[in-house]
Design an enzyme around this catalytic site. Structure first.
Site, PDB file in Angstrom:
ATOM      1  CE  LYS A 287      40.920  53.416  40.701  1.00  9.26           C
ATOM      2  NZ  LYS A 287      40.137  52.574  39.769  1.00  9.26           N
TER       3      LYS A 287
ATOM      4  CG  HIS B 250      37.906  45.362  35.653  1.00 13.41           C
ATOM      5  ND1 HIS B 250      37.207  45.283  36.849  1.00 13.41           N
ATOM      6  CD2 HIS B 250      39.180  45.718  36.003  1.00 13.41           C
ATOM      7  CE1 HIS B 250      37.998  45.584  37.849  1.00 13.41           C
ATOM      8  NE2 HIS B 250      39.205  45.836  37.371  1.00 13.41           N
TER       9      HIS B 250
ATOM     10  CG  HIS C 197      39.545  41.587  39.059  1.00 16.25           C
ATOM     11  ND1 HIS C 197      40.308  41.481  37.908  1.00 16.25           N
ATOM     12  CD2 HIS C 197      39.810  42.814  39.565  1.00 16.25           C
ATOM     13  CE1 HIS C 197      41.014  42.574  37.739  1.00 16.25           C
ATOM     14  NE2 HIS C 197      40.715  43.417  38.718  1.00 16.25           N
TER      15      HIS C 197
END
Length: 336
Positions: free
Chosen positions: A201, A220, A276
Site C-alpha cells: 500500500k 485501528h 495506531h
C-alpha cells in the site's frame, strides 16, 4: 477499472479550512489526545544483526506490539526506488491516477482510492492510497499496477523479494518466542512458501489546513498478521501505549514492524496487535509504504493448539471462522 476517486489530494489544493466531514470529535483530535511529556515514549529498536535480536523482537511484540528494525538487510536503494515510484505516481495528473480507481461496490480492495469514499455519516480521513497484492504470483493482478511512472513494477517486485525474506525471519523469531518450532507461524498462516499474501500500500497524506482537527487514519489495529512500514520522514504515526497516544520518532534507515490481529490471536494474547493512527501536517505531505502480510483465505482464525493446552484457556473463539470471513467482518464493521 471502475469508479471515480474523489481524492483528498485534489481537495487539499483548494481549501482554506477543513470541511466539516473531516473534523474529528473533540475526544479524537490529535492535539487534545497526544502525550506531551517532557520526553517522548520510545518504541523499541531491534538491531537484527545482533544475537539477541529474537529476544528483543519477542519483548517488543509482548509489551508494545511494534518495533523499529535496523540492520534488517533491505538495501537502501531498494527503499529509495520504492519511494520514488510511489511519489511519482501521486504526482501524475488526476485523470492518469483514475485509470486505476478501485470499485468499492465490487468488494475489491485493490487499486487507487481515497478515504473520502466512506459510508455516509462516517467521518472522513485525510488520505488517499494505492493498494495491490505483490505476492504470491497467483494472487497478483498487474491490472492494478500503474504503467507510470517508469520502473513501478520492477521497484515493487524487488522490494517484495526483500519483504518475503524479512517477514519470514520475523515470523520465525516470534514463533520461537512462543516455544514453538520456528516455522509454526508461517506454516499455519500460509501452508508453505507461497501461501502468505503480501499486499503493498502507498498512503498519501497531503498538507491539511487544520491538522489539529483531522486524522490521516483513525485508530485501528491491522487485521493481518504482520505489517512492515517505511515512511518519507514526515512525522505522523502514533501508537497507543497504556492509554496514551505517543508519536513514533522514526530512526533513520529503520523499518517499522507491527503485530497484527492474526498474530495476537495465534499467540493467545501473548503478543499484542498495536493500536495506531496517523496524524497530518499543515505544511508537508506525508507518505508511507506499508506491506501487509496476510494468511491464506481459508486459514481458520484462532490460537495455536499448543498455546491453549491444559489449564490455559483460549482467549479468542471465532467458531472456526476463516480469515476471509474475519476480514470481511472487519472491513464491513460487522460483529466478529
Amino acid at each position: 477499472m471502475a469508479g471515480v476517486v474523489q481524492s483528498v489530494q485534489a481537495l487539499a489544493s483548494s481549501l482554506a479550512a477543513l470541511p466539516p466531514e473531516f473534523v474529528r470529535p473533540e475526544h479524537e483530535r490529535p492535539r487534545a489526545t497526544t502525550f506531551l511529556g517532557a520526553s517522548p515514549l520510545q518504541i523499541p529498536v531491534v538491531d537484527m544483526s545482533l544475537p539477541d535480536a529474537g529476544c528483543r523482537m519477542v519483548e517488543a511484540a509482548t509489551e508494545w506490539g511494534i518495533f523499529q528494525a535496523v540492520n534488517h538487510g533491505v538495501p537502501a536503494d531498494a527503499v529509495v526506488e520504492l519511494q520514488r515510484v510511489g511519489q511519482e505516481f501521486f504526482a501524475l495528473p488526476q485523470e492518469e491516477k483514475q485509470r486505476y480507481a478501485m470499485d468499492p461496490a465490487s468488494g475489491k480492495t485493490e487499486g487507487y482510492g481515497s478515504t473520502v469514499q466512506r459510508s455516509p455519516g462516517d467521518k472522513k480521513m485525510w488520505s488517499d492510497f494505492l493498494f495491490h497484492n505483490v505476492s504470491p504470483p497467483a494472487a497478483v493482478n498487474h491490472g492494478f499496477w500503474p504503467d507510470k511512472p517508469r520502473g513501478y513494477r520492477q521497484a515493487n517486485e524487488a522490494y517484495c523479494g526483500h519483504m518475503r525474506r524479512l517477514t519470514r525471519e520475523v515470523l520465525e523469531r516470534l514463533s520461537a518466542g512462543l516455544g514453538l518450532e520456528e516455522g509454526a507461524m508461517a506454516e499455519a498462516f500460509g501452508g508453505g512458501e507461497d501461501g502468505l499474501v503480501l499486499m503493498q500500500k502507498v498512503n498519501f497524506y497531503p498538507p491539511c489546513p487544520q491538522p489539529e482537527l483531522a486524522l490521516g487514519f483513525a485508530p485501528h489495529t491491522d487485521l493481518c498478521a504482520l505489517t512492515v512500514l517505511v515512511a518519507n520522514g514526515v512525522p505522523g504515526l502514533q501508537v497507543s501505549k497504556d492509554g496514551l497516544w505517543c508519536d513514533v520518532e522514526h530512526v533513520p534507515g529503520a523499518l517499522i514492524v507491527n503485530v497484527g490481529d492474526q498474530i495476537e490471536i495465534f499467540s493467545n494474547g501473548r503478543y499484542r496487535s498495536v493500536l495506531h493512527r496517523a496524524t497530518v501536517s499543515r505544511e508537508k505531505t506525508r507518505m508511507s509504504w506499508p506491506v501487509f502480510v496476510e494468511p491464506r483465505r481459508e486459514y481458520v482464525v484462532g490460537p495455536h493448539p499448543r498455546l491453549v493446552a491444559g489449564e490455559i484457556p483460549a482467549k479468542y473463539d471465532y467458531k472456526a471462522k476463516t480469515f476471509e470471513n474475519y476480514r470481511y467482518c472487519r472491513i464491513n464493521k460487522l460483529p466478529q
